[in-house]
Motif scaffolding. Structure first.
Motif, short mmCIF file in Angstrom:
data_model
loop_
_atom_site.label_atom_id
_atom_site.label_comp_id
_atom_site.label_asym_id
_atom_site.label_seq_id
_atom_site.Cartn_x
_atom_site.Cartn_y
_atom_site.Cartn_z
N ASP A 33 -34.46 -68.67 109.34
CA ASP A 33 -33.74 -69.63 110.18
C ASP A 33 -32.33 -69.88 109.64
O ASP A 33 -31.36 -69.88 110.40
N VAL A 34 -32.23 -70.07 108.33
CA VAL A 34 -30.92 -70.30 107.71
C VAL A 34 -30.05 -69.06 107.88
O VAL A 34 -28.87 -69.15 108.21
N SER A 41 -28.03 -61.37 107.65
CA SER A 41 -29.41 -60.91 107.73
C SER A 41 -30.28 -61.67 106.72
O SER A 41 -29.82 -62.08 105.65
N ALA A 42 -31.54 -61.82 107.09
CA ALA A 42 -32.49 -62.49 106.20
C ALA A 42 -32.64 -61.69 104.91
O ALA A 42 -32.80 -62.28 103.83
N GLN A 44 -30.30 -59.92 103.39
CA GLN A 44 -29.14 -60.20 102.54
C GLN A 44 -29.31 -61.54 101.84
O GLN A 44 -29.05 -61.66 100.64
N LEU A 45 -29.72 -62.56 102.58
CA LEU A 45 -29.90 -63.88 102.00
C LEU A 45 -31.00 -63.85 100.94
O LEU A 45 -30.85 -64.44 99.86
N SER A 46 -32.06 -63.11 101.20
CA SER A 46 -33.14 -62.97 100.23
C SER A 46 -32.65 -62.30 98.95
O SER A 46 -32.98 -62.73 97.84
N ARG A 47 -31.83 -61.26 99.09
CA ARG A 47 -31.29 -60.57 97.91
C ARG A 47 -30.41 -61.51 97.08
O ARG A 47 -30.44 -61.46 95.85
N VAL A 48 -29.64 -62.36 97.75
CA VAL A 48 -28.81 -63.33 97.01
C VAL A 48 -29.71 -64.32 96.28
O VAL A 48 -29.52 -64.58 95.09
N VAL A 63 -23.50 -69.99 104.87
CA VAL A 63 -24.81 -70.52 104.46
C VAL A 63 -24.69 -72.01 104.15
O VAL A 63 -25.57 -72.80 104.54
N CYS A 64 -23.61 -72.41 103.49
CA CYS A 64 -23.40 -73.85 103.24
C CYS A 64 -23.32 -74.62 104.55
O CYS A 64 -23.93 -75.68 104.69
#
Length: 132
Positions: A33-34, A41-42, A44-48, A63-64
């Motif tokens: 959702d974020v 992409s989810a 990419q966010l997961s990798r971060v 993201v902020c």
């Protein structure tokens, strides 16, 4: 020129990810959702979040915003929490020539350095006065 090497997340990146992950969990939000709200992409966010990738500034800002957080405050909190990290060597900022009435002042470099030094001295004097 890019080297092709990916930056390795350091302590500051890990702390930013921890702050964002905590905010996401506190808000009861799901990673997908974020990511959708931030338009990344989810994966990419997961990798971060897993310390495998570094945010670009635009991704961090998105993201902020998706978490209704101030980007500046997230960075400031992460910076304070990792204050003991080794800092990279930073090159001095380049001197930008002043623009005169007609054009660039050819000899402005020495003048700019003198002005910068006097500005620093003024700032330090103000800081000392405020701390008295």
């Amino acid at each position: 020129m890019p080297t092709g090497a990916r930056p390795i997340p350091g302590p500051l990146s890990h702390e930013v990810a921890r702050i964002l992950r905590t905010a996401m969990n506190d808000q009861g939000r799901q990673l997908k959702d974020v990511a959708k709200t931030a338009d990344i992409s989810a994966s990419q966010l997961s990798r971060v979040f897993n310390g495998l990738k570094v945010f670009t500034l635009d991704q961090l800002d998105a993201v902020c915003a998706a978490l209704d957080l101030s980007t500046a405050m997230v960075i400031a909190k992460a910076d304070a929490a990792t204050a003991d990290r080794p800092l990279p060597r930073i090159a001095p900022l380049p001197t930008i020539p002043r623009i005169g009435v007609i054009g660039f002042n050819v000899g402005a470099h020495d003048e700019d350095q003198a002005l910068a030094a006097s500005d620093d001295a003024d700032w330090q004097a103000r800081q000392e006065h405020e701390n008295e």
